[in-house]
Design a protein around this motif. Structure first.
Motif, PDB file in Angstrom:
ATOM      1  N   HIS A  25       0.856  -1.190   0.000  1.00 26.97           N
ATOM      2  CA  HIS A  25       0.000   0.000   0.000  1.00 26.97           C
ATOM      3  C   HIS A  25       0.895   1.244   0.000  1.00 26.97           C
ATOM      4  CE1 HIS A  25      -3.648  -2.329   0.633  1.00 26.97           C
ATOM      5  NE2 HIS A  25      -2.999  -3.028   1.551  1.00 26.97           N
ATOM      6  N   LEU A  26       1.086   1.792  -1.176  1.00 28.67           N
ATOM      7  CA  LEU A  26       2.020   2.907  -1.312  1.00 28.67           C
ATOM      8  C   LEU A  26       1.479   4.191  -0.698  1.00 28.67           C
ATOM      9  CD1 LEU A  26       3.192   2.254  -4.982  1.00 28.67           C
ATOM     10  CD2 LEU A  26       4.359   1.637  -2.877  1.00 28.67           C
ATOM     11  N   LYS A  27       0.152   4.307  -0.582  1.00 31.26           N
ATOM     12  CA  LYS A  27      -0.425   5.551  -0.058  1.00 31.26           C
ATOM     13  C   LYS A  27      -0.101   5.736   1.421  1.00 31.26           C
ATOM     14  CE  LYS A  27      -4.291   5.659  -3.313  1.00 31.26           C
ATOM     15  NZ  LYS A  27      -5.774   5.675  -3.453  1.00 31.26           N
ATOM     16  N   GLU A  28       0.141   4.662   2.125  1.00 31.91           N
ATOM     17  CA  GLU A  28       0.414   4.759   3.558  1.00 31.91           C
ATOM     18  C   GLU A  28       1.869   5.094   3.859  1.00 31.91           C
ATOM     19  OE1 GLU A  28      -0.802   1.136   5.239  1.00 31.91           O
ATOM     20  OE2 GLU A  28      -2.932   1.338   4.690  1.00 31.91           O
ATOM     21  N   ILE A  29       2.738   5.090   2.834  1.00 38.29           N
ATOM     22  CA  ILE A  29       4.160   5.358   3.030  1.00 38.29           C
ATOM     23  C   ILE A  29       4.414   6.857   2.843  1.00 38.29           C
ATOM     24  CG2 ILE A  29       6.484   4.857   2.195  1.00 38.29           C
ATOM     25  CD1 ILE A  29       5.434   2.147   1.279  1.00 38.29           C
ATOM     26  N   LYS A  30       5.032   7.492   3.828  1.00 42.61           N
ATOM     27  CA  LYS A  30       5.281   8.943   3.782  1.00 42.61           C
ATOM     28  C   LYS A  30       6.655   9.274   3.210  1.00 42.61           C
ATOM     29  CE  LYS A  30       2.206   9.841   7.689  1.00 42.61           C
ATOM     30  NZ  LYS A  30       2.075  10.437   9.045  1.00 42.61           N
ATOM     31  N   ASP A  31       7.608   8.359   3.360  1.00 45.07           N
ATOM     32  CA  ASP A  31       8.949   8.607   2.846  1.00 45.07           C
ATOM     33  C   ASP A  31       8.911   8.557   1.313  1.00 45.07           C
ATOM     34  OD1 ASP A  31      11.607   8.821   2.277  1.00 45.07           O
ATOM     35  OD2 ASP A  31      12.258   7.271   3.681  1.00 45.07           O
ATOM     36  N   LYS A  33      11.352   8.770  -0.936  1.00 42.05           N
ATOM     37  CA  LYS A  33      12.383   7.942  -1.560  1.00 42.05           C
ATOM     38  C   LYS A  33      12.013   6.468  -1.490  1.00 42.05           C
ATOM     39  CE  LYS A  33      17.345   7.027  -1.444  1.00 42.05           C
ATOM     40  NZ  LYS A  33      18.627   7.329  -0.748  1.00 42.05           N
ATOM     41  N   LEU A  34      11.600   5.995  -0.306  1.00 44.36           N
ATOM     42  CA  LEU A  34      11.184   4.603  -0.147  1.00 44.36           C
ATOM     43  C   LEU A  34       9.955   4.308  -0.995  1.00 44.36           C
ATOM     44  CD1 LEU A  34      11.444   1.867   1.284  1.00 44.36           C
ATOM     45  CD2 LEU A  34      10.068   2.800   3.158  1.00 44.36           C
ATOM     46  N   LYS A  35       9.046   5.264  -1.080  1.00 44.37           N
ATOM     47  CA  LYS A  35       7.841   5.077  -1.865  1.00 44.37           C
ATOM     48  C   LYS A  35       8.164   4.902  -3.343  1.00 44.37           C
ATOM     49  CE  LYS A  35       3.263   7.155  -2.476  1.00 44.37           C
ATOM     50  NZ  LYS A  35       2.390   8.294  -2.107  1.00 44.37           N
ATOM     51  N   GLY A  36       9.128   5.693  -3.852  1.00 43.94           N
ATOM     52  CA  GLY A  36       9.521   5.560  -5.255  1.00 43.94           C
ATOM     53  C   GLY A  36      10.202   4.235  -5.546  1.00 43.94           C
ATOM     54  N   GLN A  37      11.069   3.771  -4.608  1.00 39.99           N
ATOM     55  CA  GLN A  37      11.742   2.496  -4.805  1.00 39.99           C
ATOM     56  C   GLN A  37      10.743   1.322  -4.813  1.00 39.99           C
ATOM     57  OE1 GLN A  37      14.611   2.368  -1.654  1.00 39.99           O
ATOM     58  NE2 GLN A  37      16.055   3.759  -2.666  1.00 39.99           N
ATOM     59  N   LEU A  38       9.801   1.360  -3.878  1.00 39.48           N
ATOM     60  CA  LEU A  38       8.805   0.294  -3.833  1.00 39.48           C
ATOM     61  C   LEU A  38       7.883   0.325  -5.040  1.00 39.48           C
ATOM     62  CD1 LEU A  38       7.830   0.326  -0.045  1.00 39.48           C
ATOM     63  CD2 LEU A  38       9.269  -1.319  -1.236  1.00 39.48           C
ATOM     64  N   ALA A  39       7.561   1.526  -5.523  1.00 42.13           N
ATOM     65  CA  ALA A  39       6.709   1.626  -6.709  1.00 42.13           C
ATOM     66  C   ALA A  39       7.407   1.029  -7.929  1.00 42.13           C
ATOM     67  CB  ALA A  39       6.340   3.087  -6.959  1.00 42.13           C
ATOM     68  N   ALA A  40       8.713   1.267  -8.051  1.00 39.16           N
ATOM     69  CA  ALA A  40       9.462   0.701  -9.178  1.00 39.16           C
ATOM     70  C   ALA A  40       9.513  -0.824  -9.087  1.00 39.16           C
ATOM     71  CB  ALA A  40      10.873   1.290  -9.198  1.00 39.16           C
ATOM     72  N   LYS A  41       9.698  -1.361  -7.870  1.00 36.52           N
ATOM     73  CA  LYS A  41       9.745  -2.812  -7.708  1.00 36.52           C
ATOM     74  C   LYS A  41       8.377  -3.452  -8.002  1.00 36.52           C
ATOM     75  CE  LYS A  41      13.607  -3.289  -4.510  1.00 36.52           C
ATOM     76  NZ  LYS A  41      14.066  -3.826  -3.213  1.00 36.52           N
ATOM     77  N   GLU A  42       7.308  -2.797  -7.528  1.00 41.28           N
ATOM     78  CA  GLU A  42       5.968  -3.340  -7.785  1.00 41.28           C
ATOM     79  C   GLU A  42       5.660  -3.332  -9.281  1.00 41.28           C
ATOM     80  OE1 GLU A  42       3.763  -4.765  -5.855  1.00 41.28           O
ATOM     81  OE2 GLU A  42       5.065  -4.612  -4.107  1.00 41.28           O
ATOM     82  N   ALA A  43       6.102  -2.294  -9.981  1.00 44.47           N
ATOM     83  CA  ALA A  43       5.893  -2.256 -11.440  1.00 44.47           C
ATOM     84  C   ALA A  43       6.679  -3.372 -12.123  1.00 44.47           C
ATOM     85  CB  ALA A  43       6.297  -0.891 -11.981  1.00 44.47           C
ATOM     86  N   LEU A  44       7.897  -3.640 -11.632  1.00 39.88           N
ATOM     87  CA  LEU A  44       8.699  -4.716 -12.210  1.00 39.88           C
ATOM     88  C   LEU A  44       8.053  -6.080 -11.963  1.00 39.88           C
ATOM     89  CD1 LEU A  44      11.336  -5.537 -13.614  1.00 39.88           C
ATOM     90  CD2 LEU A  44      12.416  -5.637 -11.365  1.00 39.88           C
ATOM     91  N   TYR A  45       7.500  -6.294 -10.742  1.00 45.99           N
ATOM     92  CA  TYR A  45       6.818  -7.544 -10.447  1.00 45.99           C
ATOM     93  C   TYR A  45       5.588  -7.722 -11.337  1.00 45.99           C
ATOM     94  CZ  TYR A  45       9.681  -7.708  -6.210  1.00 45.99           C
ATOM     95  OH  TYR A  45      10.732  -7.737  -5.322  1.00 45.99           O
TER      96      TYR A  45
END
Length: 518
Positions: A25-31, A33-45
């Motif tokens: 759940h990316l909306k709950e992440i405030k950081d 930088k971390l949000k961008g990294q996780l979004a890129a990984k989720e797109a790759l998955y």
């Protein structure tokens, strides 16, 4: 644009199968930088899952289908004549009857690819054919009672359980071997991954023969008398035997005693079958019950009322039951209890069913009965897509030769046959670790006993004001702590004895005392 069109064509269920569970759940992440990294990984998955689903569509183009009834109709009322009339010309040729009176009842078997079929009559008639093209490969009369027949690793060789011994023939009908160690055999099974031929005799002796080296691997005496039902579990290559006292035992060549022994019926076991995943087992007995078993818990799931002579499970999980002259095919019978069968077929002239078997990668069921062989269409029974590394129905002579060499090189040893094949390669606890685990369990048991002893202490009734519920509760807790104290002190002493001593506690020379942390 092309990738978007491809993604639209991919089924959502296929993509979900390859995803790594629910996304973050990316909306709950405030950081950020971390949000961008996780979004890129989720797109790759997600991209990887879509590509895997597209590859599955390319490599597995065929889809299985079942009969569907309209309105108040039932598929069990459909006759073979109606089904043959509606299918295409090539599929309609797969339904046929071979009338062979005077030689039955017949036993049938298919190769792993389903391309060849061998039949054996009780009165000595043996025949092998490439049944799709109606080409007779071999036919002979051994003039002796034949109880069972099985293909070996391919269509070049097959084994027969005859009156005295087990014989091995080639595709031309030439006798290759006479296995005199296998005396009075009743049933045969071949373990293709291990190149082992197994037989069970009239006296209940189970024998394993290595067909690649010719050695007799094991001989086990079941001590349970005559056995007329034997099947191999395709998941772990364990053999299941059904005995006259109603028990089903499971065997491997490594142990002289059964791995599992279960009372399944209140009478002799007449038929036995395992599903392709090896999680369910179907047994039939003379007590008039057909039971479905969960092998992960060794408990019955449900049962049906039926006097079955032979049972078999298809690659897609359809259950075929032969009872008298009637054959019933049940859909989803391994999962939940069904009220009505999927299909019914009755043999002509009241001929009695002896053996039934589904053809791999085909919607066909072969029936061996007293007056010959019958082949009926069962839509949805076979796997629509085949793997050439497992079985290739269209393999050439060169491919067959290469596959035989590879299978011999990859042959598994008999020591690898066990109930749980996933335990191979697992970490085994050493003796000291086992002793530690036993000590921990004993300590926990003593702790529970001490707590129970502390709770069981009877408190005296005191005067008013000193008998409050809170004071009684505190007194009980004190009794529990007092009972646990010796065990806790013993545990602390053992932990301190195992701890590494501190540097400050050691007697160090003066040259090293300056390194000690104060």
């Amino acid at each position: 644009m092309d990738t978007e069109k491809d993604n639209e064509n991919v089924n959502g269920k296929q993509v979900k199968k390859y995803l790594r569970g629910k996304g973050v759940h990316l909306k709950e992440i405030k950081d950020k930088k971390l949000k961008g990294q996780l979004a890129a990984k989720e797109a790759l998955y997600g991209k990887s899952a879509r590509n895997a689903a597209k590859v599955e569509q390319w490599l597995l183009p065929s889809e299985g289908g079942y009969l569907e009834a309209e309105g108040i109709e039932r598929t069990s009322n459909f006759r073979q004549e109606n089904i043959v009339r509606e299918v295409d010309l090539l599929s309609s040729r797969k339904a046929f009857d071979l009338k062979l009176p005077g030689f039955g009842p017949y036993a049938v078997d298919y190769t792993l690819s389903g391309r060849h079929m061998v039949i054996a009559g009780r009165k000595g008639h043996i025949s092998m054919m490439e049944w799709k093209n109606f080409q007779l490969t071999m036919e002979l009369q051994v003039r002796e009672t034949v109880h069972d027949v099985k293909f070996l690793h391919n269509e070049l060789f097959f084994a027969t359980a005859q009156k005295k011994y087990v014989y091995i023939y080639d595709k031309n009908g030439t006798e290759i071997h006479c296995l005199k160690e296998h005396r009075e055999p009743l049933r045969l099974e071949f373990l293709s991954k291990h190149f082992l031929l197994a037989s069970i005799s009239k006296s209940g002796v189970l024998r394993y023969q290595d067909t690649s080296t010719g050695n007799l691997i094991a001989t086990h005496r079941t001590r349970l008398g005559r056995c007329v039902a034997m099947r191999m579990n395709p998941y772990n290559a364990v053999l299941g035997l059904g005995h006259n006292n109603g028990t089903v035992t499971m065997w491997s060549p490594n142990m002289g005693t059964p791995l599992v022994s279960t009372l399944c019926h209140h009478g002799p076991v007449t038929a036995l079958a395992f599903d392709l995943q090896g999680h369910q087992m179907v047994t039939a007995g003379n007590d008039g019950r057909l039971r479905i078993w969960d092998l992960r818990k060794f408990s019955p799931l449900h049962s049906y009322s039926c006097h079955a002579k032979s049972v078999d499970i298809s690659q897609r999980g359809l259950l075929a039951v032969g009872c008298g002259s009637l054959i019933e095919i049940w859909k989803d019978a391994l999962i939940t209890k069904q009220n009505k069968p999927y299909l019914r077929h009755r043999l002509a002239n009241g001929s009695q069913v002896q053996d039934i078997g589904f053809c791999p990668y085909e919607d066909v069921l072969a029936i061996g009965h007293a007056t010959g062989i019958s082949s009926i269409l069962v839509p949805g029974s076979g796997e629509p897509n085949f793997d050439t590394f497992v079985a290739n129905p269209f393999e050439t002579v060169k491919q067959r030769r290469e596959k035989e060499v590879h299978s011999l090189l990859d042959k598994l040893q008999p020591e690898m046959i066990m109930l749980d094949p996933e335990s191979i390669g697992a970490v085994q606890h050493t003796q000291t670790e086992n002793m530690k685990i036993k000590r921990e369990k004993a300590r926990e048991a003593d702790m529970q006993a001490a707590i129970a002893a502390g709770k069981s202490v009877v408190l005296k009734n005191k005067t008013k004001g000193r008998n409050k519920p809170s004071k009684r509760y505190n007194k009980k807790q004190e009794n529990i702590i007092r009972a646990k104290r010796p065990l806790v002190e013993e545990k602390l002493k053992s932990e301190q004895a195992n701890k590494r001593p501190k540097i400050s506690d050691l007697d160090l020379p003066k040259a090293l005392e300056r390194f000690v942390r104060k």
